[in-house]
Design a protein around this motif. Sequence first.
Motif, PDB file in Angstrom:
ATOM      1  N   PHE A   1      -8.749   3.070  -1.983  1.00 44.26           N
ATOM      2  CA  PHE A   1      -7.651   2.216  -2.457  1.00 44.26           C
ATOM      3  C   PHE A   1      -7.619   2.233  -3.977  1.00 44.26           C
ATOM      4  O   PHE A   1      -8.654   2.049  -4.626  1.00 44.26           O
ATOM      5  CB  PHE A   1      -7.851   0.764  -1.992  1.00 44.26           C
ATOM      6  N   MET A   2      -6.426   2.439  -4.526  1.00 43.90           N
ATOM      7  CA  MET A   2      -6.220   2.386  -5.968  1.00 43.90           C
ATOM      8  C   MET A   2      -5.443   1.116  -6.259  1.00 43.90           C
ATOM      9  O   MET A   2      -4.262   1.010  -5.939  1.00 43.90           O
ATOM     10  CB  MET A   2      -5.469   3.642  -6.423  1.00 43.90           C
ATOM     11  N   LEU A   3      -6.150   0.154  -6.804  1.00 42.85           N
ATOM     12  CA  LEU A   3      -5.626  -1.208  -6.872  1.00 42.85           C
ATOM     13  C   LEU A   3      -5.038  -1.499  -8.253  1.00 42.85           C
ATOM     14  O   LEU A   3      -5.719  -1.297  -9.274  1.00 42.85           O
ATOM     15  CB  LEU A   3      -6.806  -2.137  -6.557  1.00 42.85           C
ATOM     16  N   GLY A   4      -3.792  -1.973  -8.255  1.00 46.80           N
ATOM     17  CA  GLY A   4      -3.120  -2.241  -9.537  1.00 46.80           C
ATOM     18  C   GLY A   4      -3.512  -3.582 -10.106  1.00 46.80           C
ATOM     19  O   GLY A   4      -2.718  -4.527 -10.109  1.00 46.80           O
TER      20      GLY A   4
ATOM     21  N   LEU B   1      -0.727   0.327 -12.037  1.00 46.84           N
ATOM     22  CA  LEU B   1      -1.618   1.445 -12.393  1.00 46.84           C
ATOM     23  C   LEU B   1      -2.324   2.030 -11.167  1.00 46.84           C
ATOM     24  O   LEU B   1      -2.811   3.169 -11.212  1.00 46.84           O
ATOM     25  CB  LEU B   1      -2.623   1.022 -13.463  1.00 46.84           C
ATOM     26  N   GLY B   2      -2.358   1.293 -10.058  1.00 53.39           N
ATOM     27  CA  GLY B   2      -2.853   1.881  -8.807  1.00 53.39           C
ATOM     28  C   GLY B   2      -1.931   3.018  -8.405  1.00 53.39           C
ATOM     29  O   GLY B   2      -2.375   4.121  -8.057  1.00 53.39           O
ATOM     30  N   LEU B   3      -0.627   2.755  -8.509  1.00 60.07           N
ATOM     31  CA  LEU B   3       0.353   3.804  -8.180  1.00 60.07           C
ATOM     32  C   LEU B   3       0.255   4.964  -9.158  1.00 60.07           C
ATOM     33  O   LEU B   3       0.355   6.132  -8.769  1.00 60.07           O
ATOM     34  CB  LEU B   3       1.767   3.225  -8.212  1.00 60.07           C
ATOM     35  N   THR B   4       0.059   4.636 -10.427  1.00 56.61           N
ATOM     36  CA  THR B   4      -0.079   5.711 -11.420  1.00 56.61           C
ATOM     37  C   THR B   4      -1.246   6.621 -11.036  1.00 56.61           C
ATOM     38  O   THR B   4      -1.105   7.858 -11.045  1.00 56.61           O
ATOM     39  CB  THR B   4      -0.313   5.107 -12.823  1.00 56.61           C
ATOM     40  N   ALA B   5      -2.369   6.013 -10.663  1.00 61.58           N
ATOM     41  CA  ALA B   5      -3.548   6.808 -10.288  1.00 61.58           C
ATOM     42  C   ALA B   5      -3.241   7.694  -9.085  1.00 61.58           C
ATOM     43  O   ALA B   5      -3.584   8.887  -9.056  1.00 61.58           O
ATOM     44  CB  ALA B   5      -4.720   5.886  -9.975  1.00 61.58           C
TER      45      ALA B   5
ATOM     46  N   CYS C   1       0.824  -1.224   0.000  1.00 62.08           N
ATOM     47  CA  CYS C   1       0.000   0.000   0.000  1.00 62.08           C
ATOM     48  C   CYS C   1       0.853   1.268   0.000  1.00 62.08           C
ATOM     49  O   CYS C   1       0.303   2.376   0.019  1.00 62.08           O
ATOM     50  CB  CYS C   1      -0.916   0.007   1.226  1.00 62.08           C
ATOM     51  N   SER C   2       2.177   1.140   0.003  1.00 56.76           N
ATOM     52  CA  SER C   2       3.059   2.313   0.035  1.00 56.76           C
ATOM     53  C   SER C   2       2.918   3.118  -1.264  1.00 56.76           C
ATOM     54  O   SER C   2       2.602   2.558  -2.310  1.00 56.76           O
ATOM     55  CB  SER C   2       4.521   1.879   0.153  1.00 56.76           C
ATOM     56  N   THR C   3       3.183   4.431  -1.176  1.00 53.44           N
ATOM     57  CA  THR C   3       3.207   5.253  -2.398  1.00 53.44           C
ATOM     58  C   THR C   3       4.655   5.335  -2.869  1.00 53.44           C
ATOM     59  O   THR C   3       5.480   6.012  -2.241  1.00 53.44           O
ATOM     60  CB  THR C   3       2.687   6.674  -2.124  1.00 53.44           C
ATOM     61  N   ILE C   4       4.967   4.618  -3.943  1.00 51.83           N
ATOM     62  CA  ILE C   4       6.354   4.556  -4.436  1.00 51.83           C
ATOM     63  C   ILE C   4       6.356   4.684  -5.951  1.00 51.83           C
ATOM     64  O   ILE C   4       5.293   4.786  -6.572  1.00 51.83           O
ATOM     65  CB  ILE C   4       7.025   3.228  -4.020  1.00 51.83           C
TER      66      ILE C   4
ATOM     67  N   TYR D   1       0.379  -7.188  -5.510  1.00 48.00           N
ATOM     68  CA  TYR D   1      -0.446  -6.067  -5.984  1.00 48.00           C
ATOM     69  C   TYR D   1       0.048  -4.748  -5.404  1.00 48.00           C
ATOM     70  O   TYR D   1       0.437  -4.692  -4.226  1.00 48.00           O
ATOM     71  CB  TYR D   1      -1.902  -6.228  -5.531  1.00 48.00           C
ATOM     72  N   ASP D   2       0.002  -3.681  -6.197  1.00 50.41           N
ATOM     73  CA  ASP D   2       0.163  -2.329  -5.651  1.00 50.41           C
ATOM     74  C   ASP D   2      -1.238  -1.832  -5.279  1.00 50.41           C
ATOM     75  O   ASP D   2      -2.187  -2.029  -6.050  1.00 50.41           O
ATOM     76  CB  ASP D   2       0.845  -1.381  -6.653  1.00 50.41           C
ATOM     77  N   ALA D   3      -1.358  -1.222  -4.108  1.00 49.62           N
ATOM     78  CA  ALA D   3      -2.678  -0.724  -3.655  1.00 49.62           C
ATOM     79  C   ALA D   3      -2.492   0.523  -2.800  1.00 49.62           C
ATOM     80  O   ALA D   3      -2.808   0.525  -1.595  1.00 49.62           O
ATOM     81  CB  ALA D   3      -3.408  -1.814  -2.874  1.00 49.62           C
TER      82      ALA D   3
END
Length: 343
Positions: free
Chosen positions: A150-153, A183-187, A107-110, A132-134
């Motif tokens: 949550f922005m889920l990749g 794409l969760g991170l992209t969002a 769930c980190s923003t990286i 998953y990135d979330a």
Amino acid sequence: MAEQVLPKRVGWVGLGLMGYPMATNLLRKMQDADFYVYDVVQEFIDKFVADGRGRVHACASSQEVADKSDLLLSMVPEGSHVRSVYLTPATGVLASADLSRKILIDCSTIDTGTSLAVRDACAARHPDARFYDAPVSGGVVGAEKGSLTFMLGCAADDAHLDLLTTLLGLMGGNVFPCGGASLGLTAKLCNNYCSGLIAIATSEAMTIGMKSGMDPRVLANIFHTSTAQSAILDDWCPVPGLCPEAPASKGYRGGFRVQLMRKDFGLAVEAGKRVGAELALGGEGLKVYEGASGDPECRDLDSRVIYRYLGGDEEWRKDFPEEVVMKKEEKRRLLRVARESGL
Ligand code: NAD
């Protein structure tokens, strides 16, 4: 959505400002589950173990968390920490002897590059596991209230989406599958790029008006019912005293630290360069957040402190002592009218 059977052994790595309250919500809502936790700060582990009253077990590494849980979540500051959590040879998550069919959620923003590298390493070593990135929005208050977004990749037809939506839903009301890995991170980065620029634009526009002699309350009410309206203006206004609940009205305490905004804004600018997006404002915006992050008057405060950094007047009340009141409901009514009339 089919009823989901949630895991009985949950792993958590990273019990900081966000991770602690997020994990606390899961602990409270998943009464049947045991939790296996690790943080580099022992004190945070001890506190969570004490909160868990027998259901939380301290681990000595991320690997041990992965060994003992069916599903693992991580919430750490930056890409380097995520690499350390997952890829450290002897003690990282991927060093676990058996990750088969386990789900790993970061769930980190990286940066998206690090997230994809961890995902690829996971797929190579543990083909049955899923990473998953979330990343989340909503801040510490959202983490405490269980109202994060949550922005889920992953794609909308991902085999685990129902389970992920149910699980993440225990920590937040909105779970958006964003289309695919990273794409969760992209969002998340696009959102923070946009809101970071809106905060700068709102600060600058308010300062133009105030230096010209306008009462900021009148100007904010006009913005509110015109095209300069935004969530930043309505709920997070950078000018102190306009939104009583906003960090700006509390000495810029609470909210989203300016250093975190600098990190996310910088990651968004890098992402823009990588995909060839033309950014007219990216470089200028980044300079503002870098400057404020290094300024002792602004550092560690809410990111909307860029109003102060840009020379905004915080003592405007002495020039406008009379009360100008507009209730929130009245603002909302005017906003509805403005939207309906296409303003
Ligand atoms: P934080 O620094 O408060 O917490 C991070 C935790 O991770 C700390 O407890 C730290 O000890 C731990 N940690 C670091 N490296 C570790 C490792 N290798 N192994 C185990 N634990 C490790 O940070 P935070 O505010 O909770 O933010 C976490 C992430 O959430 C960041 O990516 C941030 O951008 C994002 N985020 C933060 C907010 C916010 O308002 N704070 C809002 C949205 C998203």
